[in-house]
Design an enzyme around this catalytic site. Sequence first.
Site, PDB file in Angstrom:
ATOM      1  N   GLU A 330       6.824   1.639   7.505  1.00 31.44           N
ATOM      2  CA  GLU A 330       7.091   0.658   6.455  1.00 31.44           C
ATOM      3  C   GLU A 330       8.538   0.179   6.508  1.00 31.44           C
ATOM      4  O   GLU A 330       9.463   0.990   6.615  1.00 31.44           O
ATOM      5  CB  GLU A 330       6.846   1.271   5.074  1.00 31.44           C
ATOM      6  CG  GLU A 330       5.425   1.673   4.791  1.00 31.44           C
ATOM      7  CD  GLU A 330       5.257   2.251   3.394  1.00 31.44           C
ATOM      8  OE1 GLU A 330       4.109   2.465   2.989  1.00 31.44           O
ATOM      9  OE2 GLU A 330       6.281   2.500   2.711  1.00 31.44           O
ATOM     10  N   CYS A 331       8.717  -1.119   6.413  1.00 32.33           N
ATOM     11  CA  CYS A 331      10.031  -1.742   6.255  1.00 32.33           C
ATOM     12  C   CYS A 331      11.031  -1.212   7.285  1.00 32.33           C
ATOM     13  O   CYS A 331      10.973  -1.573   8.451  1.00 32.33           O
ATOM     14  CB  CYS A 331      10.534  -1.553   4.833  1.00 32.33           C
ATOM     15  SG  CYS A 331      11.814  -2.753   4.361  1.00 32.33           S
TER      16      CYS A 331
END
Length: 453
Positions: A330-331
Amino acid sequence: MQLPRILIGAPSSGSGKTLITCGILQLLKNGGKKVISFKCGPDYIDPMFHSRVIGMKSRNLDSFFTDRQTLRGLMRRNGKGNDLAVVEGVMGYYDGLAGISSRASAWDVADQTDTPAVLLVNCKGMSVSAVPFIKGFLEYKEDSHIKGVIFNQLSPMMYPRMKQMVEEALPVKAYGYVPLVKDCHLESRHLGLVMPDEIADLQENLNRLAEILKDSLDVTGLLDLAKSAPPIEEELPAEPPVCGRPLRIGLAKDEAFCFFYEDNLTLLEEMGAKLIPFSPIHDKALPEDLDGLLLHGGYPELYAKELSANASMRCSIKKAIEEGLPCIAECGGFMYLHDRMQGHDEAYYDMAGVISGAVHKTQRLTRFGYITLSQGCAFGQQVGTMPSHEFHYYDSENCGEEFLASKPLSKRSWRCIHSSGTLFAGYPHIYYYGNRKMPRAFLEKCRERKDKK
């Protein structure tokens, strides 16, 4: 379960919520109270201040991510064994989705959890006008849940008169004031508040603030207000384990990768995961015998040079993912998987090389805020819609196409996420209690790999 609780809200961002909430938490801790703190919304960093600096359990409460029963169940479970809970609001008290709704606002959390709220009112340049100002907040909703006010940046001489004016005119109680406190603030950076480890003398400053609040706040009154909150009856349903044997899940955790929803990790453990922390900066390779991998968000751009220099770890991660190790990135973790990433120093650095293309810095927040992910598969399964969140100043040449991201109360949407049978990688942050099919699909793929071995 009876959980005494209050919510600290404010008319707008920049009103001093975080600093004063931290001061109140420190004050209660110094007084021997066992306190849990909650943060409204998807923010990672404020709970880190509460937990790392003040040393207390802190969790998120987000009414966009979850339904009412789940929200209350999380508050009940996390609050168990504590004397009281202090909830820090988000933005302005009524500010919610798309800037046009009160859903997912601090008020919404107070409403869904039946938590009495105290409005923090900055009185700099305002005296009598505070009365109609507060009156508007009380009357905007049929039940505002606002039971009291605290005046910020108010002189001790002015407080008795302000208290009398407000309490005579409005059905609220004044619970004290905060004088102007010099040299006690929280700095800002591109993703919000700086990391607590980077602020010199923060603990000393919070203790100094707590001593000031001890004299200027009606602590006994705030505790009585917290006790007036009704019981929470809702409980979270138990999640059966995915596998009879523990699943070893590598968790990237260091200076670069530090954004976690603790409730996500708890849910994974309940489903049978054994989390194995490691550092992409300091360790030379992944831990042995992993069944899955988690690369969460953080500040990899600040440590791009160090991440790139650790070539053995980059190769270890690339090899494991290409050989089928199930992975959620994620991210910041998604950024790390690219061929190259632009660091905070503007230079480009080699990364893990799992996803082709480069990550570069932008001049403003990119695709900021809540989204709903749909029309895609995760780990080979249809998981339905997933409430999610994005917050990043960096962008990718290759964001993926497997899911549709839709902004709530808006016509805006875009494609995103790299999703295969073993990889789920993209900018969105996922809150697992918003859709428990997602973590279960991940762990089932991890179990499948373990069984094959």
